[in-house]
Design a protein around this motif. Structure first.
Motif, PDB file in Angstrom:
ATOM      1  N   ALA A 238       0.803  -1.220   0.138  1.00 56.25           N
ATOM      2  CA  ALA A 238      -0.075   0.037  -0.100  1.00 56.25           C
ATOM      3  C   ALA A 238       0.934   1.217  -0.312  1.00 56.25           C
ATOM      4  O   ALA A 238       1.961   1.336   0.970  1.00 56.25           O
ATOM      5  N   GLY A 239       0.514   2.122  -0.841  1.00 54.83           N
ATOM      6  CA  GLY A 239       1.457   3.308  -1.126  1.00 54.83           C
ATOM      7  C   GLY A 239       2.451   3.484  -1.958  1.00 54.83           C
ATOM      8  O   GLY A 239       3.105   4.234  -2.288  1.00 54.83           O
ATOM      9  N   SER A 240       2.931   2.113  -2.524  1.00 51.78           N
ATOM     10  CA  SER A 240       3.886   2.128  -3.625  1.00 51.78           C
ATOM     11  C   SER A 240       3.481   2.117  -5.011  1.00 51.78           C
ATOM     12  O   SER A 240       2.551   1.182  -5.247  1.00 51.78           O
ATOM     13  N   LEU A 241       3.857   3.049  -5.820  1.00 53.16           N
ATOM     14  CA  LEU A 241       3.131   3.116  -7.185  1.00 53.16           C
ATOM     15  C   LEU A 241       3.657   1.955  -7.963  1.00 53.16           C
ATOM     16  O   LEU A 241       2.821   1.327  -8.701  1.00 53.16           O
ATOM     17  N   TRP A 242       4.919   1.705  -7.877  1.00 52.92           N
ATOM     18  CA  TRP A 242       5.326   0.464  -8.817  1.00 52.92           C
ATOM     19  C   TRP A 242       4.759  -0.839  -8.167  1.00 52.92           C
ATOM     20  O   TRP A 242       4.796  -1.580  -8.886  1.00 52.92           O
ATOM     21  N   GLY A 243       4.864  -0.769  -6.827  1.00 49.30           N
ATOM     22  CA  GLY A 243       4.549  -2.024  -6.333  1.00 49.30           C
ATOM     23  C   GLY A 243       2.825  -2.253  -6.659  1.00 49.30           C
ATOM     24  O   GLY A 243       2.524  -3.336  -6.704  1.00 49.30           O
ATOM     25  N   THR A 244       2.198  -1.080  -6.730  1.00 54.09           N
ATOM     26  CA  THR A 244       0.627  -1.200  -7.276  1.00 54.09           C
ATOM     27  C   THR A 244       0.817  -2.057  -8.615  1.00 54.09           C
ATOM     28  O   THR A 244      -0.210  -2.805  -8.981  1.00 54.09           O
ATOM     29  N   LEU A 245       1.689  -1.756  -9.601  1.00 57.60           N
ATOM     30  CA  LEU A 245       1.704  -2.359 -10.801  1.00 57.60           C
ATOM     31  C   LEU A 245       1.980  -3.742 -10.640  1.00 57.60           C
ATOM     32  O   LEU A 245       1.388  -4.602 -11.327  1.00 57.60           O
ATOM     33  N   LEU A 246       2.966  -3.938  -9.826  1.00 60.55           N
ATOM     34  CA  LEU A 246       3.326  -5.605  -9.580  1.00 60.55           C
ATOM     35  C   LEU A 246       2.253  -6.193  -8.948  1.00 60.55           C
ATOM     36  O   LEU A 246       1.874  -7.390  -9.396  1.00 60.55           O
ATOM     37  N   GLY A 247       1.326  -5.709  -7.960  1.00 62.98           N
ATOM     38  CA  GLY A 247       0.335  -6.302  -7.465  1.00 62.98           C
ATOM     39  C   GLY A 247      -0.716  -6.535  -8.057  1.00 62.98           C
ATOM     40  O   GLY A 247      -1.582  -7.357  -8.271  1.00 62.98           O
ATOM     41  N   GLY A 248      -1.046  -5.605  -9.228  1.00 63.45           N
ATOM     42  CA  GLY A 248      -2.106  -5.740 -10.081  1.00 63.45           C
ATOM     43  C   GLY A 248      -1.753  -7.049 -11.121  1.00 63.45           C
ATOM     44  O   GLY A 248      -2.634  -7.948 -11.514  1.00 63.45           O
ATOM     45  N   ILE A 249      -0.354  -7.028 -11.730  1.00 61.62           N
ATOM     46  CA  ILE A 249      -0.001  -8.299 -12.384  1.00 61.62           C
ATOM     47  C   ILE A 249      -0.066  -9.544 -11.643  1.00 61.62           C
ATOM     48  O   ILE A 249      -0.693 -10.319 -12.430  1.00 61.62           O
ATOM     49  N   VAL A 250       0.184  -9.495 -10.444  1.00 54.70           N
ATOM     50  CA  VAL A 250      -0.044 -10.635  -9.636  1.00 54.70           C
ATOM     51  C   VAL A 250      -1.340 -11.065  -9.511  1.00 54.70           C
ATOM     52  O   VAL A 250      -1.759 -12.282  -9.791  1.00 54.70           O
ATOM     53  N   LEU A 251      -2.323 -10.284  -9.408  1.00 52.97           N
ATOM     54  CA  LEU A 251      -3.505 -10.633  -9.009  1.00 52.97           C
ATOM     55  C   LEU A 251      -4.379 -11.148 -10.467  1.00 52.97           C
ATOM     56  O   LEU A 251      -4.792 -11.890 -10.555  1.00 52.97           O
ATOM     57  N   GLY A 252      -3.826 -10.178 -11.493  1.00 48.87           N
ATOM     58  CA  GLY A 252      -4.302 -10.749 -12.775  1.00 48.87           C
ATOM     59  C   GLY A 252      -3.740 -11.936 -13.422  1.00 48.87           C
ATOM     60  O   GLY A 252      -4.818 -12.789 -13.841  1.00 48.87           O
ATOM     61  N   VAL A 253      -2.666 -12.212 -13.024  1.00 47.53           N
ATOM     62  CA  VAL A 253      -2.156 -13.686 -13.320  1.00 47.53           C
ATOM     63  C   VAL A 253      -2.853 -14.756 -12.648  1.00 47.53           C
ATOM     64  O   VAL A 253      -3.052 -15.802 -13.122  1.00 47.53           O
ATOM     65  N   ALA A 254      -2.919 -14.491 -11.319  1.00 47.54           N
ATOM     66  CA  ALA A 254      -3.520 -15.456 -10.596  1.00 47.54           C
ATOM     67  C   ALA A 254      -5.115 -15.677 -10.800  1.00 47.54           C
ATOM     68  O   ALA A 254      -5.328 -16.914 -10.900  1.00 47.54           O
ATOM     69  N   GLN A 255      -5.768 -14.633 -11.286  1.00 48.60           N
ATOM     70  CA  GLN A 255      -7.053 -15.180 -11.771  1.00 48.60           C
ATOM     71  C   GLN A 255      -7.290 -15.701 -13.078  1.00 48.60           C
ATOM     72  O   GLN A 255      -7.794 -16.554 -13.224  1.00 48.60           O
ATOM     73  N   THR A 256      -6.344 -15.591 -14.082  1.00 50.59           N
ATOM     74  CA  THR A 256      -6.478 -16.055 -15.215  1.00 50.59           C
ATOM     75  C   THR A 256      -6.059 -17.547 -15.006  1.00 50.59           C
ATOM     76  O   THR A 256      -6.689 -18.429 -15.678  1.00 50.59           O
ATOM     77  N   ILE A 257      -5.071 -17.815 -14.351  1.00 49.30           N
ATOM     78  CA  ILE A 257      -4.672 -19.157 -14.072  1.00 49.30           C
ATOM     79  C   ILE A 257      -5.747 -20.050 -13.290  1.00 49.30           C
ATOM     80  O   ILE A 257      -6.003 -21.146 -13.753  1.00 49.30           O
ATOM     81  N   GLY A 258      -6.209 -19.565 -12.414  1.00 51.47           N
ATOM     82  CA  GLY A 258      -7.389 -19.975 -11.766  1.00 51.47           C
ATOM     83  C   GLY A 258      -8.471 -20.439 -12.487  1.00 51.47           C
ATOM     84  O   GLY A 258      -9.170 -21.425 -12.775  1.00 51.47           O
TER      85      GLY A 258
END
Length: 299
Positions: A238-258
């Motif tokens: 929370a509060g990290s801009l580039w971390g937000t991009l990484l978090g979004g990618i991790v969430l998106g990949v997890a959802q598509t694999i699921g």
């Protein structure tokens, strides 16, 4: 093998959307330590305004952003001065409750005005909504998904540069660090916070446009978008801009694999990854506290 690779590619592109919608939430938390529960509803509000401009006045959604984004910035300024600033005087919980109430008001006003029918901007952006580039026989990259991902990267990178190299950006960072003493160096914390909220609302407007172009939406679509934004922000830090991009990618990949594993796995996999990261950070914090206590006793 190629099917799984395609799922990962689609997940990365989906993560760009999640990063885009989480950007404003993460930015506001990083600057003012406020969790804006009206975040998703405000994005849906922007989506409806863009749809209204396209449907009734035949204004292209991309041109409509030129009208909506300044309006969202003005709304952010008013939101900070009229709601967040005043509610912050009552403690940490009151701003959260205030934005929760604001979300309910926005959702019900949209329902009263537009009804329960779903809307989309896909018919107003020609073939961009379904055109794609063929990488291999099994891998396709949607042009709209790639545009949204690129927008997220440019936005997050631009915000990072803005915070690092502009006077207002440095003032925002200073206010985030110590809002009580920045006045000693001539910084008006009230104005800085209002400007930060206006910037966050501009990102919300962009996210609303992306939502409306890539999918359908209805008056109560804000809550799911808030959940996705919150999960992406927490996964990335929370509060990290580039971390937000990484978090979004991790969430998106997890959802598509699921989703590839099971039809019900799309949401379940994303929530599972979010909870795993959350618990890992909580345990890491407890272990770090235990180590500090042990070192203090030994000393």
């Amino acid at each position: 093998m190629m099917i799984w690779l395609n799922q990962i590619v689609q997940g990365v592109l989906l993560g760009g959307y999640y990063a885009l919608i989480a950007c404003g939430l993460s930015f506001m938390f990083g600057v003012m330590r406020v969790i804006n529960l009206a975040h998703g509803s405000l994005a849906v509000l922007a989506a409806y305004v863009l749809w209204l401009l396209a449907d009734r006045y035949e204004i292209s959604p991309f041109l409509g952003l030129g009208l909506v984004l300044p309006a969202m910035a003005a709304l952010g300024w008013v939101l900070q001065r009229a709601v967040l600033e005043r509610s912050a005087r009552g403690g940490l919980l009151v701003p959260i409750l205030s934005t929760f109430g604001l979300a309910i008001v926005i959702d019900n006003l949209l329902f009263e005005q537009f009804g329960a029918d779903t809307r989309s901007l896909a018919p107003y952006i020609d073939t961009l909504s379904y055109d794609s580039w063929t990488i291999t026989d099994d891998i396709y990259v949607g042009e709209l998904a790639a545009l949204i991902f690129a927008t997220a990267v440019v936005l997050l990178g631009g915000l990072q540069l803005f915070l690092s190299f502009t006077p207002l950006g440095r003032a925002i960072r200073a206010t985030a660090e110590d809002p009580d003493t920045v006045g000693l160096v001539g910084i008006d914390a009230r104005t800085v916070n209002a400007a930060a909220t206006a910037i966050a609302m501009v990102t919300v407007g962009l996210a609303g446009g992306a939502l409306a172009m890539r999918a359908t939406f209805d008056p109560y679509a804000g809550a799911p978008q808030l959940i996705f934004a919150f999960e992406a922000a927490v996964i990335g830090g929370a509060g990290s801009l580039w971390g937000t991009l990484l978090g979004g990618i991790v969430l998106g990949v997890a959802q598509t694999i699921g989703a590839q594993i099971s039809p019900q796995g799309f949401l379940i996999a994303g929530h599972a990854v979010f909870l795993a990261v959350l618990f890992a950070r909580l345990w890491r914090g407890r272990i770090a506290d235990w180590v500090r206590i042990r070192r203090g006793r030994i000393a």
